[in-house]
Design a protein around this motif. Sequence first.
Motif, PDB file in Angstrom:
ATOM      1  N   MET A   1       0.838  -1.180   0.000  1.00 36.42           N
ATOM      2  CA  MET A   1       0.000   0.000   0.000  1.00 36.42           C
ATOM      3  C   MET A   1       0.885   1.247   0.000  1.00 36.42           C
ATOM      4  SD  MET A   1      -3.311   0.415   2.212  1.00 36.42           S
ATOM      5  CE  MET A   1      -4.530   1.524   1.688  1.00 36.42           C
ATOM      6  N   MET A   2       0.350   2.348  -0.384  1.00 33.73           N
ATOM      7  CA  MET A   2       1.109   3.583  -0.527  1.00 33.73           C
ATOM      8  C   MET A   2       1.117   4.374   0.778  1.00 33.73           C
ATOM      9  SD  MET A   2       0.226   4.931  -4.211  1.00 33.73           S
ATOM     10  CE  MET A   2       1.342   4.572  -5.483  1.00 33.73           C
ATOM     11  N   THR A   3       1.840   3.888   1.755  1.00 36.42           N
ATOM     12  CA  THR A   3       1.869   4.555   3.052  1.00 36.42           C
ATOM     13  C   THR A   3       2.600   5.885   3.005  1.00 36.42           C
ATOM     14  OG1 THR A   3       3.828   3.298   3.686  1.00 36.42           O
ATOM     15  CG2 THR A   3       1.688   2.417   4.343  1.00 36.42           C
ATOM     16  N   GLY A   4       3.583   6.013   2.132  1.00 30.98           N
ATOM     17  CA  GLY A   4       4.290   7.280   1.992  1.00 30.98           C
ATOM     18  C   GLY A   4       3.370   8.376   1.481  1.00 30.98           C
ATOM     19  N   LEU A   5       2.613   8.060   0.451  1.00 28.76           N
ATOM     20  CA  LEU A   5       1.667   9.024  -0.116  1.00 28.76           C
ATOM     21  C   LEU A   5       0.605   9.401   0.906  1.00 28.76           C
ATOM     22  CD1 LEU A   5       0.775  10.569  -2.680  1.00 28.76           C
ATOM     23  CD2 LEU A   5      -0.598   8.569  -3.245  1.00 28.76           C
ATOM     24  N   LEU A   6       0.093   8.417   1.618  1.00 28.18           N
ATOM     25  CA  LEU A   6      -0.900   8.701   2.661  1.00 28.18           C
ATOM     26  C   LEU A   6      -0.320   9.575   3.765  1.00 28.18           C
ATOM     27  CD1 LEU A   6      -2.775   5.312   3.053  1.00 28.18           C
ATOM     28  CD2 LEU A   6      -3.735   7.497   2.391  1.00 28.18           C
ATOM     29  N   SER A   7       0.915   9.349   4.129  1.00 29.21           N
ATOM     30  CA  SER A   7       1.518  10.168   5.177  1.00 29.21           C
ATOM     31  C   SER A   7       1.691  11.611   4.725  1.00 29.21           C
ATOM     32  CB  SER A   7       2.856   9.571   5.609  1.00 29.21           C
ATOM     33  OG  SER A   7       3.810   9.666   4.582  1.00 29.21           O
ATOM     34  N   ASP A  51      15.763  11.056  -1.513  1.00 27.31           N
ATOM     35  CA  ASP A  51      15.922   9.722  -0.932  1.00 27.31           C
ATOM     36  C   ASP A  51      15.461   9.648   0.524  1.00 27.31           C
ATOM     37  OD1 ASP A  51      16.435   7.076  -1.339  1.00 27.31           O
ATOM     38  OD2 ASP A  51      18.529   7.196  -0.712  1.00 27.31           O
ATOM     39  N   PHE A  52      14.385  10.385   0.836  1.00 20.95           N
ATOM     40  CA  PHE A  52      13.725  10.265   2.141  1.00 20.95           C
ATOM     41  C   PHE A  52      12.511   9.356   1.953  1.00 20.95           C
ATOM     42  CE2 PHE A  52      14.897  14.877   3.456  1.00 20.95           C
ATOM     43  CZ  PHE A  52      16.207  14.502   3.622  1.00 20.95           C
ATOM     44  N   GLY A  53      12.687   8.089   2.015  1.00 21.47           N
ATOM     45  CA  GLY A  53      11.555   7.174   1.867  1.00 21.47           C
ATOM     46  C   GLY A  53      11.118   7.064   0.425  1.00 21.47           C
ATOM     47  N   GLY A  54       9.822   7.167   0.204  1.00 16.89           N
ATOM     48  CA  GLY A  54       9.263   7.053  -1.139  1.00 16.89           C
ATOM     49  C   GLY A  54       7.763   6.947  -1.069  1.00 16.89           C
ATOM     50  N   LEU A  55       7.146   6.576  -2.192  1.00 17.74           N
ATOM     51  CA  LEU A  55       5.695   6.444  -2.226  1.00 17.74           C
ATOM     52  C   LEU A  55       5.186   5.327  -1.317  1.00 17.74           C
ATOM     53  CD1 LEU A  55       4.889   6.846  -6.011  1.00 17.74           C
ATOM     54  CD2 LEU A  55       4.194   8.362  -4.174  1.00 17.74           C
ATOM     55  N   GLU A  56       5.928   4.269  -1.217  1.00 18.23           N
ATOM     56  CA  GLU A  56       5.462   3.106  -0.460  1.00 18.23           C
ATOM     57  C   GLU A  56       6.156   2.918   0.874  1.00 18.23           C
ATOM     58  OE1 GLU A  56       5.358  -0.371  -2.824  1.00 18.23           O
ATOM     59  OE2 GLU A  56       4.328   0.620  -4.465  1.00 18.23           O
ATOM     60  N   VAL A  57       6.991   3.888   1.259  1.00 15.24           N
ATOM     61  CA  VAL A  57       7.756   3.748   2.501  1.00 15.24           C
ATOM     62  C   VAL A  57       7.434   4.926   3.408  1.00 15.24           C
ATOM     63  CG1 VAL A  57      10.063   3.625   3.491  1.00 15.24           C
ATOM     64  CG2 VAL A  57       9.605   2.571   1.274  1.00 15.24           C
ATOM     65  N   ASP A  59       8.424   7.417   6.055  1.00 15.50           N
ATOM     66  CA  ASP A  59       9.678   7.962   6.549  1.00 15.50           C
ATOM     67  C   ASP A  59       9.372   9.244   7.316  1.00 15.50           C
ATOM     68  OD1 ASP A  59      12.186   9.105   6.976  1.00 15.50           O
ATOM     69  OD2 ASP A  59      12.976   8.378   5.083  1.00 15.50           O
ATOM     70  N   PHE A  60       9.887   9.331   8.544  1.00 13.27           N
ATOM     71  CA  PHE A  60       9.633  10.474   9.409  1.00 13.27           C
ATOM     72  C   PHE A  60      10.165  11.768   8.791  1.00 13.27           C
ATOM     73  CE2 PHE A  60      10.998  13.249  12.925  1.00 13.27           C
ATOM     74  CZ  PHE A  60       9.760  13.478  13.496  1.00 13.27           C
ATOM     75  N   PHE A  65       9.136  17.034   6.505  1.00 12.44           N
ATOM     76  CA  PHE A  65       9.417  17.947   5.400  1.00 12.44           C
ATOM     77  C   PHE A  65       8.131  18.389   4.726  1.00 12.44           C
ATOM     78  CE2 PHE A  65      10.786  18.679   0.926  1.00 12.44           C
ATOM     79  CZ  PHE A  65      11.582  19.789   1.158  1.00 12.44           C
ATOM     80  N   SER A  66       7.219  17.457   4.469  1.00 16.85           N
ATOM     81  CA  SER A  66       5.965  17.824   3.812  1.00 16.85           C
ATOM     82  C   SER A  66       5.078  18.670   4.729  1.00 16.85           C
ATOM     83  CB  SER A  66       5.224  16.581   3.322  1.00 16.85           C
ATOM     84  OG  SER A  66       4.901  15.743   4.392  1.00 16.85           O
ATOM     85  N   PHE A  67       5.109  18.407   6.040  1.00 11.45           N
ATOM     86  CA  PHE A  67       4.340  19.229   6.977  1.00 11.45           C
ATOM     87  C   PHE A  67       4.871  20.658   7.000  1.00 11.45           C
ATOM     88  CE2 PHE A  67       3.810  21.098  11.189  1.00 11.45           C
ATOM     89  CZ  PHE A  67       2.437  21.049  11.319  1.00 11.45           C
ATOM     90  N   LEU A  68       6.191  20.800   7.070  1.00 10.39           N
ATOM     91  CA  LEU A  68       6.773  22.148   7.133  1.00 10.39           C
ATOM     92  C   LEU A  68       6.566  22.924   5.835  1.00 10.39           C
ATOM     93  CD1 LEU A  68      10.064  21.368   9.075  1.00 10.39           C
ATOM     94  CD2 LEU A  68       8.015  22.528   9.924  1.00 10.39           C
TER      95      LEU A  68
END
Length: 91
Positions: A1-7, A51-57, A59-60, A65-68
């Motif tokens: 599943m795409m947990t990275g995208l969901l995060s 290289d901070f995770g990805g679509l399916e990984v 990563d904190f 980064f996306s929140f900020l």
Amino acid sequence: MMTGLLSWLVSGLLAAVVASRIRRRSKDWRIEGVVAVMAALVAGLAATAMDFGGLEVLDFRAVMFSFLVAAAAIAGVRLGLPRRPMRDSTR
């Protein structure tokens, strides 16, 4: 599943919710929400390129980064919107 995208989506929505709790300069919360989610998705893709995770990984670093970036985008929207007149408390 795409947990990275969901995060990334959740971090954008969380930034929009946090911004809605702060004193508002405008009533256009929908614009801020859309901008926050779009900025979080773009930031998530940029984090993947760094290289901070990805679509399916999950990563904190990518989530933070996306929140900020989403919070900064909301700040930019608020700076660009016209000011709402403040209520005069002396009357």
